[in-house]
Design a protein around this motif. Structure first.
Motif, short mmCIF file in Angstrom:
data_model
loop_
_atom_site.label_atom_id
_atom_site.label_comp_id
_atom_site.label_asym_id
_atom_site.label_seq_id
_atom_site.Cartn_x
_atom_site.Cartn_y
_atom_site.Cartn_z
N ALA A 1 -25.25 -20.37 -22.23
CA ALA A 1 -25.77 -21.25 -23.28
C ALA A 1 -27.30 -21.22 -23.30
CB ALA A 1 -25.28 -22.68 -23.05
N ARG A 2 -27.84 -21.62 -24.44
CA ARG A 2 -29.30 -21.70 -24.60
C ARG A 2 -29.69 -23.13 -24.92
NH1 ARG A 2 -31.39 -16.25 -27.73
NH2 ARG A 2 -30.12 -14.73 -26.55
N ARG A 3 -29.15 -24.04 -24.17
CA ARG A 3 -29.43 -25.46 -24.40
C ARG A 3 -30.43 -25.97 -23.36
NH1 ARG A 3 -23.71 -25.19 -24.88
NH2 ARG A 3 -23.53 -25.82 -22.69
N PRO A 4 -31.24 -26.94 -23.72
CA PRO A 4 -32.17 -27.54 -22.74
C PRO A 4 -31.46 -28.56 -21.85
CG PRO A 4 -32.51 -28.55 -24.88
CD PRO A 4 -31.46 -27.48 -25.08
N ASP A 5 -30.52 -28.07 -21.03
CA ASP A 5 -29.78 -28.95 -20.13
C ASP A 5 -29.82 -28.40 -18.71
OD1 ASP A 5 -27.91 -26.86 -20.10
OD2 ASP A 5 -26.57 -27.83 -21.52
N ALA A 6 -29.30 -29.18 -17.78
CA ALA A 6 -29.40 -28.83 -16.36
C ALA A 6 -28.64 -27.54 -16.04
CB ALA A 6 -28.88 -29.98 -15.51
N ALA A 7 -27.49 -27.33 -16.66
CA ALA A 7 -26.71 -26.13 -16.38
C ALA A 7 -27.45 -24.87 -16.81
CB ALA A 7 -25.35 -26.22 -17.08
N THR A 8 -28.04 -24.91 -17.99
CA THR A 8 -28.81 -23.75 -18.46
C THR A 8 -30.05 -23.54 -17.62
OG1 THR A 8 -28.01 -24.10 -20.72
CG2 THR A 8 -29.98 -22.75 -20.45
N LEU A 9 -30.74 -24.63 -17.29
CA LEU A 9 -31.95 -24.53 -16.47
C LEU A 9 -31.64 -23.85 -15.15
CD1 LEU A 9 -34.95 -25.36 -16.09
CD2 LEU A 9 -34.11 -27.52 -15.13
N GLY A 10 -30.58 -24.29 -14.47
CA GLY A 10 -30.22 -23.70 -13.20
C GLY A 10 -29.74 -22.27 -13.32
N GLY A 11 -28.96 -21.99 -14.36
CA GLY A 11 -28.44 -20.65 -14.54
C GLY A 11 -29.53 -19.63 -14.83
N VAL A 12 -30.47 -20.02 -15.68
CA VAL A 12 -31.56 -19.11 -16.01
C VAL A 12 -32.48 -18.89 -14.81
CG1 VAL A 12 -33.61 -18.83 -17.48
CG2 VAL A 12 -31.46 -19.60 -18.48
N GLN A 13 -32.72 -19.96 -14.04
CA GLN A 13 -33.57 -19.80 -12.86
C GLN A 13 -32.96 -18.80 -11.88
OE1 GLN A 13 -35.11 -23.38 -11.05
NE2 GLN A 13 -35.23 -22.46 -9.03
N LEU A 14 -31.70 -18.95 -11.55
CA LEU A 14 -31.06 -18.04 -10.60
C LEU A 14 -30.98 -16.62 -11.16
CD1 LEU A 14 -29.72 -17.71 -7.85
CD2 LEU A 14 -27.54 -18.35 -8.91
N ALA A 15 -30.70 -16.48 -12.45
CA ALA A 15 -30.64 -15.16 -13.05
C ALA A 15 -31.99 -14.46 -12.98
CB ALA A 15 -30.17 -15.27 -14.51
N HIS A 16 -33.06 -15.21 -13.24
CA HIS A 16 -34.40 -14.64 -13.14
C HIS A 16 -34.67 -14.15 -11.72
CE1 HIS A 16 -38.86 -14.72 -14.28
NE2 HIS A 16 -38.85 -14.43 -12.99
N LEU A 17 -34.36 -14.98 -10.75
CA LEU A 17 -34.63 -14.62 -9.36
C LEU A 17 -33.89 -13.36 -8.94
CD1 LEU A 17 -34.53 -18.23 -7.90
CD2 LEU A 17 -36.46 -16.65 -7.66
N ARG A 18 -32.68 -13.19 -9.43
CA ARG A 18 -31.89 -12.02 -9.04
C ARG A 18 -32.28 -10.76 -9.81
NH1 ARG A 18 -25.94 -14.93 -8.25
NH2 ARG A 18 -26.29 -15.53 -6.07
#
Length: 281
Positions: free
Chosen positions: A25-42
């Motif tokens: 998802a591309r929503r400004p919510d906690a699930a998206t925030l966490g998912g994008v952060q981990l994806a970036h790191l990997r």
């Protein structure tokens, strides 16, 4: 010192999310925030090869996009990663405050360390808690997920354990300390306050960290990558692999320049610039 001007080229959220492999998802919510952060790191490794080559990397968003998004075979260090990540979060509708922090890992006194790290504070619509987020801390104790700005509460983030505590107050603002749990207990990683910093501030810090002859980033390669099953670190000529499942560590010394380039390409997904000396004499 680097020019502090900025281009007005639009930021491509589509290109960024494709680079990190995020299809959620591309929503400004906690699930998206966490998912994008981990994806970036990997997806995007941490590396200091521009500084090792004697120059401060550009923090211009267009240059960062060219290097970290479209380049695909390069990474960057904290100012690059978190400048790019902040732009992505803002494109998703997240309010971002850019912070600076003192890296205090191994320090006897926090005030002996200058503010040389960039971190971010993210605020989500309808959520009263701001979150500390960070995709650019080059250490095994780095955050893998957003951490609410709440003191004395332990958080488990993708296999790691973190908490925020308060340091003794020395000024008008509270000092927060990010701690990570290791084999010998809680270790302070960095300390910060929550006043905002501007791009011009990071230009100065970036130039200092990249070009000061006493900076470790200007003297030896420092590269890390987060794999699903391990954390890889190249520090000088030493390759260390920390395995996620059981915490076991393997380490070996690289023999020469050719092996260093091969390890960067095969293990970290990085093509070292031509003409750059990695291991020195």
């Amino acid at each position: 010192m680097a020019d502090s001007t900025r281009t007005t080229a639009p930021f491509s959220l589509d290109a960024y999310l494709e680079r990190i492999g995020w299809e959620g998802a591309r929503r400004p919510d906690a699930a998206t925030l966490g998912g994008v952060q981990l994806a970036h790191l990997r997806a995007v490794p941490f590396e200091n090869l521009d500084a090792l080559g004697g120059r401060a990397p550009s923090l211009d968003l267009a240059d960062l996009t060219a290097k970290l998004v479209h380049g695909r075979r390069r990474g960057g260090y904290c100012y690059e990663h978190n400048t790019l990540f902040a732009a992505a979060l803002e494109a998703l509708g997240v309010r971002v405050t850019r912070l600076t922090a003192r890296v205090v890992l191994g320090a006897d006194r926090f005030e002996d360390r200058p503010r040389t790290h960039m971190a971010l504070l993210a605020e989500l619509p309808g959520d009263p808690r701001p979150y500390l987020v960070d995709v650019g801390f080059g250490a095994l104790g780095s955050l893998l997920a957003p951490v609410p700005l709440v003191a004395d509460t332990e958080f488990h983030d993708a296999g790691r354990r973190h908490r925020l505590v308060h340091a003794p107050q020395r000024g008008p603002l509270e000092t927060w300390v990010l701690q990570a749990y290791a084999a010998d207990g809680w270790q302070a990683q960095y300390a910060f306050t929550v006043e905002p910093f501007e791009p011009a501030d990071y230009e100065v810090i970036n130039w200092h960290v990249a070009t000061n002859p006493r900076s470790p980033f200007s003297r030896r390669p420092y590269v890390q990558r987060l794999a699903p099953d391990a954390h890889l670190l190249l520090d000088g000529d030493r390759l260390t692999v920390t395995h996620t499942a059981d915490g076991t560590v393997t380490e070996r010394k690289l023999s020469d320049e050719a092996e260093a380039r091969r390890v960067l390409a095969e293990e970290f997904g990085i093509d070292a610039p031509e003409g750059l000396t990695l291991l020195g004499d």
